[in-house]
Design a protein around this motif. Structure first.
Motif, mmCIF file in Angstrom:
data_model
loop_
_atom_site.group_PDB
_atom_site.id
_atom_site.type_symbol
_atom_site.label_atom_id
_atom_site.label_comp_id
_atom_site.label_asym_id
_atom_site.label_seq_id
_atom_site.Cartn_x
_atom_site.Cartn_y
_atom_site.Cartn_z
ATOM 1 N N GLY A 68 13.404 11.803 8.026
ATOM 2 C CA GLY A 68 13.588 12.514 9.288
ATOM 3 C C GLY A 68 14.745 11.990 10.119
ATOM 4 N N VAL A 69 15.094 10.719 9.917
ATOM 5 C CA VAL A 69 16.256 10.146 10.606
ATOM 6 C C VAL A 69 17.514 10.954 10.299
ATOM 7 C CG1 VAL A 69 17.768 8.106 10.679
ATOM 8 C CG2 VAL A 69 15.275 7.831 10.722
ATOM 9 N N PHE A 70 17.584 11.536 9.094
ATOM 10 C CA PHE A 70 18.750 12.312 8.681
ATOM 11 C C PHE A 70 18.509 13.821 8.772
ATOM 12 C CE2 PHE A 70 18.459 8.314 6.351
ATOM 13 C CZ PHE A 70 19.649 7.703 6.728
ATOM 14 N N ILE A 71 17.302 14.264 8.375
ATOM 15 C CA ILE A 71 17.026 15.696 8.314
ATOM 16 C C ILE A 71 16.888 16.307 9.705
ATOM 17 C CG2 ILE A 71 15.403 17.462 7.511
ATOM 18 C CD1 ILE A 71 14.712 15.614 5.178
ATOM 19 N N THR A 72 16.162 15.637 10.594
ATOM 20 C CA THR A 72 15.948 16.185 11.940
ATOM 21 C C THR A 72 17.258 16.400 12.698
ATOM 22 O OG1 THR A 72 13.688 15.320 12.110
ATOM 23 C CG2 THR A 72 14.839 15.804 14.179
ATOM 24 N N PRO A 73 18.209 15.439 12.701
ATOM 25 C CA PRO A 73 19.490 15.708 13.374
ATOM 26 C C PRO A 73 20.266 16.874 12.769
ATOM 27 C CG PRO A 73 19.229 13.362 13.030
ATOM 28 C CD PRO A 73 18.117 14.032 12.274
ATOM 29 N N THR A 115 5.368 7.852 5.780
ATOM 30 C CA THR A 115 6.496 6.922 5.868
ATOM 31 C C THR A 115 7.768 7.563 5.336
ATOM 32 O OG1 THR A 115 4.959 5.074 5.543
ATOM 33 C CG2 THR A 115 7.298 4.614 5.252
ATOM 34 N N LEU A 116 7.661 8.232 4.182
ATOM 35 C CA LEU A 116 8.820 8.903 3.589
ATOM 36 C C LEU A 116 9.376 9.961 4.536
ATOM 37 C CD1 LEU A 116 10.648 9.404 1.094
ATOM 38 C CD2 LEU A 116 8.926 11.060 0.304
ATOM 39 N N GLN A 125 0.829 -1.211 0.000
ATOM 40 C CA GLN A 125 0.000 0.000 0.000
ATOM 41 C C GLN A 125 0.863 1.260 0.000
ATOM 42 O OE1 GLN A 125 -3.035 -0.040 3.018
ATOM 43 N NE2 GLN A 125 -3.744 2.035 2.520
ATOM 44 N N ILE A 126 2.020 1.199 0.667
ATOM 45 C CA ILE A 126 2.934 2.345 0.686
ATOM 46 C C ILE A 126 3.371 2.701 -0.729
ATOM 47 C CG2 ILE A 126 5.243 3.126 1.373
ATOM 48 C CD1 ILE A 126 4.913 1.489 3.922
ATOM 49 N N LEU A 127 3.711 1.679 -1.505
ATOM 50 C CA LEU A 127 4.275 1.898 -2.845
ATOM 51 C C LEU A 127 3.233 2.358 -3.857
ATOM 52 C CD1 LEU A 127 6.618 -1.231 -3.004
ATOM 53 C CD2 LEU A 127 7.258 1.138 -2.509
ATOM 54 N N ARG A 128 1.946 2.195 -3.532
ATOM 55 C CA ARG A 128 0.879 2.509 -4.472
ATOM 56 C C ARG A 128 0.862 3.988 -4.882
ATOM 57 N NH1 ARG A 128 -4.135 -0.285 -2.040
ATOM 58 N NH2 ARG A 128 -2.882 -2.171 -2.126
ATOM 59 N N SER A 129 1.239 4.889 -3.989
ATOM 60 C CA SER A 129 1.181 6.330 -4.268
ATOM 61 C C SER A 129 2.560 6.961 -4.371
ATOM 62 C CB SER A 129 0.379 7.036 -3.167
ATOM 63 O OG SER A 129 -0.955 6.601 -3.158
ATOM 64 N N ALA A 130 3.558 6.142 -4.668
ATOM 65 C CA ALA A 130 4.938 6.645 -4.689
ATOM 66 C C ALA A 130 5.190 7.660 -5.797
ATOM 67 C CB ALA A 130 5.909 5.474 -4.839
#
Length: 333
Positions: free
Chosen positions: A146-151, A140-141, A63-68
Motif C-alpha cells: 500500500g505504500v506504493f499502490i495507494t499513492p 502485512t503484505l 508467524q508472518i512467514l508461516r502462510s506466505a
C-alpha cells in the motif's frame, strides 16, 4: 448498569478519543495548526514515523512467514483492497456523489484505495475461528504494498485532478521514508527485544492509537482554520454516515460472496472476509497527512474532509465485524 456502561466506554475508547480530537480542534484550532504551539508541521511527521515503528516492533516475523505460500488467498485479498473496492466506490459515487461536498467525495475515494487493517482484521479472524496466520501475512503484505499502490491510485483518482499536487515520485519517497522505513527498522530491532515486545502489545496499541488521535487533531485544526466546515452542515455528516454504511454492507457482501474463488476452506474464507473488506485507519490517517499535505489552502481537498469518511467507516466496520464474529465461528466449528 454502571459496569456495562464502563465496558462500552472501554471498548470504544479509541473512537471516543477521535471524536474528542475533532471537538478539541473545533474549540481550539490555533493550537494544532502549522506553526502553532504544537508545531504540527513537524510533529505530525514524527508521529507518522513512530506509528509505523511501533507496528514494526509489534508484528511477529516468524508467524508472518508461516502462510506466505498461500498465493491465491493473498492475491485475492490484494484485489479486494486495491481493485474491487475502488471500482465499487467509483460506481457508488456516480450515483450519490453529486449530493456531497467534493472534498468528501475525494475522501470516499481515498477510503476505497487504502490497504486493510492489521490488528483488527487479525483479531476478528482469530475470534471467528478463521485462519489467523493467513490474515497476519495478508494484512502485512497489503500494508507494505500500500505504500506504493495507494499513492499511485490516489494520483490517478484524486490528486492529479487538482492543482498543486506533488509529483508521484516525491509522494512515494515521502511515504517510504515515513512509513516503510520505520516499519522495516521495527522488524530489524524486534529479534533483539522479542520477549519484551510480546509482553508490550497492549502498550504498543495505546501508543499507536494516541499517535493517530494526534494526527487527526492536527488535520482537523487545519481544516477548521481554513473555514471549510462553514460549508458543511449536520445534514452532510449524516449523509457521510449513510454512504459509509451502504458501502460497507455492499463491499462486505461482495467480498464474502466472491471469496470461494480464492478458497473453499471456511477458515480461509473468514480470513479473506476480514482482510479483504476492512480499511485501515491507523495507516490511512498518517498516509493522508503526507499525500494531501502540499495542496493549496483554497483547494476543496482539505485533510479534515478527506479523512472524515475513513473515521466514520472505521467504527462501522468494527461494529459489523462484532455482529458477524459469532456467526462465522459457528460455521467454522
Amino acid at each position: 448498569m454502571a459496569n456495562g456502561l464502563k465496558n462500552v466506554f472501554k471498548s470504544q475508547a479509541f473512537t471516543l478519543a477521535l471524536i474528542g480530537a475533532v471537538i478539541a480542534a473545533v474549540v481550539a484550532p490555533w493550537i494544532g495548526v502549522a506553526e502553532g504551539p504544537l508545531r504540527t508541521e513537524a510533529t505530525s511527521k514524527i508521529a507518522v514515523a513512530l506509528t509505523f515503528l511501533v507496528q514494526g516492533l509489534s508484528l511477529p516475523t516468524r508467524q508472518i512467514l508461516r502462510s506466505a505460500t498461500k498465493f491465491k488467498v493473498h492475491s485475492f485479498n490484494l484485489l479486494c483492497n486495491f481493485c474491487f473496492a475502488p471500482l465499487l466506490m467509483i460506481a457508488f459515487l456516480a450515483v450519490v456523489g453529486k449530493w456531497i461536498h467534493p472534498g468528501l467525495e475525494a475522501g470516499f475515494l481515498y477510503l476505497s484505495i487504502l490497504p486493510t487493517t492489521i490488528s483488527s482484521a487479525i483479531v476478528m479472524t482469530s475470534s471467528s475461528e478463521g485462519d489467523s496466520s493467513t490474515a497476519l501475512f495478508s494484512t502485512t503484505l497489503a500494508n507494505v504494498l500500500g505504500v506504493f499502490i495507494t499513492p499511485v491510485l490516489c494520483a490517478e483518482l484524486i490528486l492529479y485532478t487538482s492543482d498543486g499536487a506533488p509529483s508521484l515520485g516525491t509522494t512515494i519517497g515521502k511515504i517510504a521514508l515515513l512509513v516503510l522505513t520505520p516499519l522495516i527498522v521495527g522488524q530489524l530491532i524486534r529479534p533483539w527485544i522479542r520477549e519484551w515486545a510480546n509482553k508490550s502489545k497492549a502498550s504498543f496499541k495505546r501508543v499507536s492509537n494516541s499517535l493517530v488521535v494526534f494526527i487527526v487533531y492536527a488535520a482537523f485544526c487545519q481544516s477548521v482554520e481554513s473555514g471549510i466546515w462553514g460549508e458543511v452542515g449536520a445534514a452532510t455528516i449524516v449523509a457521510v454516515l449513510l454512504i459509509a454504511i451502504a458501502f460497507l454492507l455492499l463491499f462486505s457482501a461482495l467480498v464474502w460472496l466472491t471469496s470461494p474463488m480464492a478458497s473453499n476452506r471456511i477458515d480461509e474464507r473468514i480470513a479473506i472476509f476480514f482482510c479483504g473488506s476492512h480499511k485501515t485507519l491507523a495507516a490511512g490517517v498518517p498516509m493522508a497527512s503526507i499525500l494531501f499535505s502540499s495542496l493549496p489552502a483554497e483547494s476543496d481537498l482539505t485533510l479534515g474532509l478527506i479523512i472524515l469518511p475513513l473515521m466514520c467507516f472505521h467504527p462501522l466496520q468494527l461494529f459489523l465485524a462484532g455482529f458477524l464474529t459469532p456467526l462465522f465461528a459457528g460455521q467454522a466449528r
